[in-house]
Design a protein around this motif. Sequence first.
Motif, PDB file in Angstrom:
ATOM      1  N   LEU A 196     -17.726   5.618  19.971  1.00 46.63           N
ATOM      2  CA  LEU A 196     -17.678   6.031  21.369  1.00 46.63           C
ATOM      3  C   LEU A 196     -17.711   7.555  21.408  1.00 46.63           C
ATOM      4  CD1 LEU A 196     -17.457   5.270  24.351  1.00 46.63           C
ATOM      5  CD2 LEU A 196     -14.964   5.324  24.113  1.00 46.63           C
ATOM      6  N   ASN A 197     -18.873   8.096  21.738  1.00 43.82           N
ATOM      7  CA  ASN A 197     -19.082   9.540  21.705  1.00 43.82           C
ATOM      8  C   ASN A 197     -18.500  10.236  22.931  1.00 43.82           C
ATOM      9  OD1 ASN A 197     -21.190  11.851  22.696  1.00 43.82           O
ATOM     10  ND2 ASN A 197     -20.863  11.946  20.465  1.00 43.82           N
ATOM     11  N   ASP A 198     -18.559   9.562  24.085  1.00 46.27           N
ATOM     12  CA  ASP A 198     -18.060  10.176  25.321  1.00 46.27           C
ATOM     13  C   ASP A 198     -17.788   9.080  26.340  1.00 46.27           C
ATOM     14  OD1 ASP A 198     -17.232  12.148  27.011  1.00 46.27           O
ATOM     15  OD2 ASP A 198     -19.171  13.130  27.233  1.00 46.27           O
ATOM     16  N   ALA A 199     -16.864   9.351  27.242  1.00 46.60           N
ATOM     17  CA  ALA A 199     -16.549   8.429  28.339  1.00 46.60           C
ATOM     18  C   ALA A 199     -16.068   9.258  29.516  1.00 46.60           C
ATOM     19  CB  ALA A 199     -15.484   7.424  27.913  1.00 46.60           C
ATOM     20  N   ALA A 203      -8.397   8.613  24.571  1.00 47.00           N
ATOM     21  CA  ALA A 203      -7.637   8.198  23.389  1.00 47.00           C
ATOM     22  C   ALA A 203      -8.520   7.525  22.342  1.00 47.00           C
ATOM     23  CB  ALA A 203      -6.503   7.243  23.800  1.00 47.00           C
ATOM     24  N   ILE A 204      -9.677   6.994  22.753  1.00 47.10           N
ATOM     25  CA  ILE A 204     -10.534   6.305  21.777  1.00 47.10           C
ATOM     26  C   ILE A 204     -11.869   7.021  21.568  1.00 47.10           C
ATOM     27  CG2 ILE A 204      -9.481   4.025  22.091  1.00 47.10           C
ATOM     28  CD1 ILE A 204     -11.847   3.317  23.929  1.00 47.10           C
ATOM     29  N   ILE A 205     -12.018   8.218  22.132  1.00 46.29           N
ATOM     30  CA  ILE A 205     -13.240   8.985  21.880  1.00 46.29           C
ATOM     31  C   ILE A 205     -13.309   9.325  20.385  1.00 46.29           C
ATOM     32  CG2 ILE A 205     -14.516  11.107  22.381  1.00 46.29           C
ATOM     33  CD1 ILE A 205     -14.408   9.199  24.720  1.00 46.29           C
ATOM     34  N   GLY A 206     -14.464   9.109  19.804  1.00 49.19           N
ATOM     35  CA  GLY A 206     -14.647   9.383  18.382  1.00 49.19           C
ATOM     36  C   GLY A 206     -14.318   8.214  17.482  1.00 49.19           C
ATOM     37  N   LYS A 207     -13.848   7.108  18.086  1.00 49.52           N
ATOM     38  CA  LYS A 207     -13.519   5.923  17.299  1.00 49.52           C
ATOM     39  C   LYS A 207     -14.665   4.912  17.345  1.00 49.52           C
ATOM     40  CE  LYS A 207      -8.499   6.342  17.770  1.00 49.52           C
ATOM     41  NZ  LYS A 207      -7.233   5.643  18.114  1.00 49.52           N
ATOM     42  N   ALA A 208     -14.736   4.075  16.318  1.00 49.60           N
ATOM     43  CA  ALA A 208     -15.821   3.098  16.200  1.00 49.60           C
ATOM     44  C   ALA A 208     -15.440   1.773  16.850  1.00 49.60           C
ATOM     45  CB  ALA A 208     -16.162   2.870  14.736  1.00 49.60           C
ATOM     46  N   ALA A 212      -6.744  -2.650  15.418  1.00 45.54           N
ATOM     47  CA  ALA A 212      -5.746  -3.699  15.625  1.00 45.54           C
ATOM     48  C   ALA A 212      -4.881  -3.441  16.857  1.00 45.54           C
ATOM     49  CB  ALA A 212      -4.869  -3.821  14.377  1.00 45.54           C
ATOM     50  N   ASN A 213      -4.787  -2.177  17.273  1.00 42.76           N
ATOM     51  CA  ASN A 213      -3.887  -1.823  18.376  1.00 42.76           C
ATOM     52  C   ASN A 213      -4.598  -1.483  19.682  1.00 42.76           C
ATOM     53  OD1 ASN A 213      -1.608  -1.983  16.622  1.00 42.76           O
ATOM     54  ND2 ASN A 213      -2.154   0.025  15.804  1.00 42.76           N
ATOM     55  N   GLU A 214      -5.899  -1.267  19.638  1.00 41.23           N
ATOM     56  CA  GLU A 214      -6.606  -0.789  20.832  1.00 41.23           C
ATOM     57  C   GLU A 214      -7.816  -1.661  21.153  1.00 41.23           C
ATOM     58  OE1 GLU A 214      -5.960   4.007  20.921  1.00 41.23           O
ATOM     59  OE2 GLU A 214      -7.200   3.212  19.296  1.00 41.23           O
TER      60      GLU A 214
END
Length: 475
Positions: A30-33, A85-90, A109-111
Motif C-alpha cells: 500500500l503505497n498511499d491512501a 498506519a499501514i502505508i508501506g505494508k504489503a 496477523a493484527n491488521e
Amino acid sequence: MSIPHSQHQQYPTIIALAKKLEKLLSGAILNDAYTLSSDELVLVFQLPSNIFFTFKIVQQYQSCFLFFEEGKPEKISNAQACFDAIIGKAIQQVKHHIGNRSFTFIVDANEQLVFKMYDGLVNVLLFTDGKVTDVFRERITNDWNLSLADFTKNPAVEEDDHVGKFYLYKRNHIHPLYFSITKQPDNLLFESDDVTQTLNEFSKVCLNHYRFASTKQQLLSKYIAEANKLEVLLQKTKQGLESKQTETSSEEIANIIMANMHLIPLKAKQVELFDFYHQKQLVVKLKEDMNPQQNAAYYYRKHKNGNLEVNLLKQKLQSSEERLFVIQKLISDIEKASTYRELKPFLPKEKEKKQIAMPFRQFECDGFLIWVGKSAANNDELTLRHSHKNDLWLHAKDVTGSHVLVKWKAGKEFPKKVIERAAQLAAYYSKLKGSGWVPVSYTLKKFVRKPKGSEPGQVLVDKEEVVMVEPKVSE
C-alpha cells in the motif's frame, strides 16, 4: 417482467471482485491512501512488478462507484491522508466474507482493511487487534463499534458463485444504467469476463449520467421556480394596472369636486356626487379638516402621484415580461441538453469565496496552526466538523475547558514544543487557569468520539497521553 436492479454491489459481484483483487494485489504494498472528500477514497498500490495500481471508491447519488486503473494519479493539494498506519505494508491476502457483501485485505496477523459494501453504508475500516482504529467515512459512527465477528457471524454455506461474464445495460427507466451478471433484454453497452473492467466502465458511465441528470434537474428547478414567481408577479401587476386604468382617476374626482363645491358641506368625511365622466353616482371620500377647494387640490396632487405609479407599473410589467421570456428560453434550452458539456453554459460562474471569519481562537507555533474552542457548543463544532482525524486534540484533564486542535501537516510529526504550547492554551482556557501546573490530555482526533445523547462539548477519548504545563495564553 420486473425491472432488474443493478447488481454492482450484490454478493456474487463482491465475491468475483475479491477474487480478482486477490490475484492483483497479493504481495502488493500500500503505497498511499487518502481521501479527496468525505465520500471519495483513493488507494495506491505498488505491485511486485513495481507497477502502480489505483483503486478508488466514490460514494455519490446513493450508490457506490469503483474505479481501477494502472498507474499512480497526481495527488491534489486538498488530499487528506488515510490509513497511515499501514502505508508501506504489503497485502498478504484478499478474502471475501462468506454470506456478507464485504471482503478484507489481510495485512498481517493484527491488521486488516475491511471493505463493507452495503449500499449507502459503504465504508472501509482498519482493524487493529480486532478493533476499528481508522475509517474512510467517519460520519457512519456505528462502524466504530463493529468487530470482525460482525462480518462472519452468520456464514452461509458457500455455493459455486463463479460468474462467467459481467454486463452493463441501458434501459428506459429513472435509473437507466445497470450492472448485471446475467444476460438481459435491454440495450447492451459493455460486457467483459473481467469484473474490474466492467465495474470501471459502469462507474464511469453511471457517475457521468447521474452528475448530468442531477445538475440538469437543479438548473430546471431553479429556473422553473423563478418562472412561476414571475407569472404570479405579472398577474398581480396586470390586475393593479387594470384597476388604475378603469377606476375614476384622481384628476376626474378633483374636477367633479370643483363642479359641485356648492353641494359639499364643510367637515364632511364623504359625499355622493354625480360622476359626469361615467354617468353615475360616485361616493367621494374627503378630508374633514379641508374645505372643498383644498380637497380638490389634494386629488390633483394625488393624480400626479398616480401617474407616476401607473408608469412604474407599466415598467414593472415590461421588465417582468422580458425576464420571463429569457427564463422560458433557458428552460427550453436546458431541457434539450443531453450531455453535461451542453449544460455548462447555464452553470453559474464560480465566484471567489469570501473569507469567513474563523469561529475559533487561533494561534500559531513553529508553522503549526492551533485552534481553541470558545464554548461547549463551539467545542463540538471544532472537534466534530472542523477537524481532520490526524489533527492533535488536547483538553485539560478531568475539568471543564476548551477543546484544542493542532492542525495536522502531511508528512510532519507534532514537535514537542508545539504540543506543549497547545497544552498551555488548553490549560489556560480551562477551570484550572489559575493553577500553577495543569495536566493536559492529548491524542489524535481519530481517537476522540462523541457518545450519542451526550452534553455539548462532552466526548470520550480512547487513547491519550498526559503532559504537565503552566497555563499560558502568550509565549
